[in-house]
Design a protein around this motif. Structure first.
Motif, PDB file in Angstrom:
ATOM      1  N   LEU A   1      60.118  33.099  -8.861  1.00 30.89           N
ATOM      2  CA  LEU A   1      59.238  32.016  -9.299  1.00 30.89           C
ATOM      3  C   LEU A   1      58.926  31.060  -8.154  1.00 30.89           C
ATOM      4  CD1 LEU A   1      57.697  30.641 -11.550  1.00 30.89           C
ATOM      5  CD2 LEU A   1      59.800  29.460 -12.203  1.00 30.89           C
ATOM      6  N   ALA A   2      59.943  30.695  -7.382  1.00 28.00           N
ATOM      7  CA  ALA A   2      59.706  29.801  -6.243  1.00 28.00           C
ATOM      8  C   ALA A   2      58.757  30.439  -5.238  1.00 28.00           C
ATOM      9  CB  ALA A   2      61.034  29.451  -5.568  1.00 28.00           C
ATOM     10  N   ALA A   3      58.930  31.744  -4.998  1.00 22.54           N
ATOM     11  CA  ALA A   3      58.037  32.446  -4.073  1.00 22.54           C
ATOM     12  C   ALA A   3      56.621  32.509  -4.626  1.00 22.54           C
ATOM     13  CB  ALA A   3      58.568  33.856  -3.810  1.00 22.54           C
ATOM     14  N   ALA A   4      56.490  32.723  -5.927  1.00 21.12           N
ATOM     15  CA  ALA A   4      55.160  32.809  -6.538  1.00 21.12           C
ATOM     16  C   ALA A   4      54.412  31.490  -6.415  1.00 21.12           C
ATOM     17  CB  ALA A   4      55.291  33.219  -8.004  1.00 21.12           C
ATOM     18  N   VAL A   5      55.081  30.400  -6.751  1.00 21.92           N
ATOM     19  CA  VAL A   5      54.417  29.098  -6.740  1.00 21.92           C
ATOM     20  C   VAL A   5      54.112  28.648  -5.311  1.00 21.92           C
ATOM     21  CG1 VAL A   5      54.667  26.645  -7.311  1.00 21.92           C
ATOM     22  CG2 VAL A   5      55.409  28.390  -8.939  1.00 21.92           C
ATOM     23  N   THR A   6      55.089  28.741  -4.424  1.00 22.75           N
ATOM     24  CA  THR A   6      54.865  28.265  -3.054  1.00 22.75           C
ATOM     25  C   THR A   6      53.872  29.159  -2.298  1.00 22.75           C
ATOM     26  OG1 THR A   6      56.845  29.464  -2.320  1.00 22.75           O
ATOM     27  CG2 THR A   6      57.105  27.132  -2.870  1.00 22.75           C
ATOM     28  N   THR A   7      53.906  30.462  -2.566  1.00 24.89           N
ATOM     29  CA  THR A   7      52.947  31.351  -1.908  1.00 24.89           C
ATOM     30  C   THR A   7      51.532  31.088  -2.396  1.00 24.89           C
ATOM     31  OG1 THR A   7      54.629  33.081  -1.660  1.00 24.89           O
ATOM     32  CG2 THR A   7      52.329  33.761  -1.464  1.00 24.89           C
ATOM     33  N   ALA A   8      51.384  30.857  -3.698  1.00 26.90           N
ATOM     34  CA  ALA A   8      50.060  30.526  -4.237  1.00 26.90           C
ATOM     35  C   ALA A   8      49.535  29.235  -3.611  1.00 26.90           C
ATOM     36  CB  ALA A   8      50.133  30.399  -5.755  1.00 26.90           C
ATOM     37  N   TRP A   9      50.440  28.265  -3.455  1.00 24.21           N
ATOM     38  CA  TRP A   9      50.053  26.995  -2.814  1.00 24.21           C
ATOM     39  C   TRP A   9      49.628  27.233  -1.370  1.00 24.21           C
ATOM     40  CZ3 TRP A   9      53.108  24.529   1.095  1.00 24.21           C
ATOM     41  CH2 TRP A   9      52.605  23.288   1.496  1.00 24.21           C
ATOM     42  N   TYR A  10      50.399  28.061  -0.654  1.00 23.63           N
ATOM     43  CA  TYR A  10      50.058  28.362   0.736  1.00 23.63           C
ATOM     44  C   TYR A  10      48.699  29.062   0.841  1.00 23.63           C
ATOM     45  CZ  TYR A  10      49.692  31.446   4.755  1.00 23.63           C
ATOM     46  OH  TYR A  10      49.211  32.145   5.825  1.00 23.63           O
TER      47      TYR A  10
END
Length: 493
Positions: free
Chosen positions: A293-302
């Protein structure tokens, strides 16, 4: 006519989301005169075998309903194995009332048990077929700790313990850990998990305390509830598109994580070595849901930042840092292996990439794809079918959430409302109504959970609560904000 159609769609979408798993309880057999059966297993030390129910979070005896095709004894032996992975010989009736029958049971083989300092015995429940779908753990509980547990039926606790001394005991094999029962691939990673814990402990009291505080803060970035709290903020202050894109990302990440965990069905580190347990977690280990989940949200933000302000190296560095810290945190807590967090990070990044691409797609009239009712109906159907196939409550809750968004979107289409609040005051009023309503809805659901331990009742009420929140946020709250604005004399929203 429109009102009839809207009401029908609302009812149907709720039924799709809330009735999928109820069939698990629909095996009542009035012809046999038995509503349900439960098994009392006691070890030589007088410890009673209890299992923790997945839905209610309460403890009870292993057992279940009796179908017409089974005798009570055969049904009980099957249920006990499905919930605990223990084969039992069902003995005589120990107690019977309107809820069902309690049988004496003896394990056909010694129970593999790792005992803790307080005398509680841990069993390898992760080997059971229904682990993570019906039960979360199985343990032998000493009578001295009986009052520390919340039982599925509040009036049953005292009864159970009054019968313990009369039940024949089952033999126990005392183990230091369950490594002999675990896959070799995970046993080989023991040193990595314990190494992270030892490294933090070796930092010294001050530095170790600081590191654990950092880990605690990072851990929040892997909690679905944390991001769900941002959805109403996005809805009010950034618009429907941003809110529904975030919600789609969260649901996708949670669903993929849940399905993969169920598919791999691998034990967590502290399931195998109980001494590694620093944090708590339910269900299977791979992939790491928090890391995913952390990777999904932060990657989408990036990816969004890179599209708007290339090359966004700072955003990339922060994304990688969060993912790495999350992985170390989950290993430190003893809830995940190194392979779990790597897989979780890669899958989360992939989900983010797909979601960002979908977020850029439009349908007729240049309407964003993720804002359409049909995409949410499709998500609801997929999740409901998945929940039916694998019997996982979390998927049912996600289906209910998607059904609620679908209901709200269809309602908007059938009954076009005025534009959302444009002024700061109007947005604050709308947000306040959303929070107030969601709080009341969830409070009612929590109240029901305290009144009953029946899983299917809790499932339906929880799904009803989850389903009703999106229509409240999308439909009711903006209208109530306008009504309140008129009452207090605000000129415009």
């Amino acid at each position: 006519m429109k009102w009839s159609i809207a009401l029908l769609l609302s009812v149907v979408s709720w039924l799709v989301s809330s009735s999928v798993l109820a069939d698990a309880e629909n095996t009542f057999s009035p012809e046999q005169g038995i509503a349900g059966v439960a098994c009392m297993v006691v070890d030589p030390a007088g410890r009673l075998l209890l299992v923790k129910d997945r839905v209610s979070g309460r403890y009870g005896l292993p057992g279940g309903r009796v179908s017409l095709a089974e005798s009570p004894q055969k049904a009980l032996a099957r249920e006990v194995f499905e919930e605990t992975a223990i084969r039992v010989d069902v003995g005589k009736v120990r107690y019977q009332d309107h809820r069902g029958v309690l049988f004496d049971c003896r394990s056909l083989a010694p129970l593999p048990v790792v005992s803790q300092a307080d005398g509680t015995g841990i069993l390898p429940a992760w080997l059971a077929p229904n682990f993570a779908s019906e039960i979360d753990e199985a343990r032998l509980v000493p009578k001295a700790h009986a009052e520390e547990y919340q039982y599925r039926f509040n009036d049953r606790g005292a009864l159970l313990w009054s019968l313990v001394d009369k039940v024949p005991s089952s033999d126990v094999t005392a183990l230091a850990d369950f490594s002999a029962l675990a896959p070799a691939f995970y046993v080989s990673q023991y040193g990595l998990v314990s190494g992270v814990q030892q490294a933090v402990a070796a930092m010294g009291e001050t530095m170790a305390s600081f590191t654990t505080q950092v880990f605690w803060l990072v851990n929040i970035l892997g909690e679905t509830a944390f991001y769900l709290a941002f959805v109403p903020l996005f809805l009010v202050f950034r618009g429907h598109k941003s809110a529904l894109s975030l919600l789609f990302l969260l649901i996708s990440a949670a669903a993929v994580s849940t399905l993969l965990k169920s598919g791999f069905a691998m034990p967590r580190p502290f399931f195998i070595w109980p001494e590694l347990k620093i944090g708590d977690a339910r269900g299977f280990t791979v992939p790491s849901g928090h890391t995913l989940l952390a990777a999904a949200v932060t990657t989408a933000w990036y990816l969004k930042r890179r599209a708007e302000h290339p090359p966004a190296y700072g955003a990339l560095a922060l994304t990688v840092l969060v993912i790495v810290l999350m992985g170390l945190n989950r290993m430190y807590l003893g809830v995940h292996f190194a392979s779990d967090v790597i897989i979780g990070g890669l899958i989360g990044a992939g989900i983010a990439s797909v979601t960002v691409k979908l977020d850029g797609l439009t349908v007729k009239n240049a309407r964003p794809l993720l804002n359409t009712a049909r995409i949410w109906l499709l998500v609801c159907i997929i999740l409901a079918l998945a929940a039916l196939a694998v019997k996982l409550p979390n998927l049912l809750y996600l289906a209910a959430l998607a059904a609620g968004v679908y209901t709200g979107q269809v309602w908007h289409k059938l009954f076009p409302t005025r534009k959302p609040a444009q002024t700061q005051g109007g947005k604050i009023l709308t947000f306040a109504w959303i929070i107030l309503g969601a709080g009341i809805i969830l409070g009612i659901a929590y109240g029901v959970s305290q009144l009953t331990g029946v899983s299917w009742v809790l499932l339906i009420f929880t799904c009803m609560a989850i389903w009703s929140i999106p229509p409240w946020a999308l439909i009711a709250s903006p209208e109530l904000a306008r009504w309140l604005a008129r009452k207090i004399g605000m000129q415009s929203l």
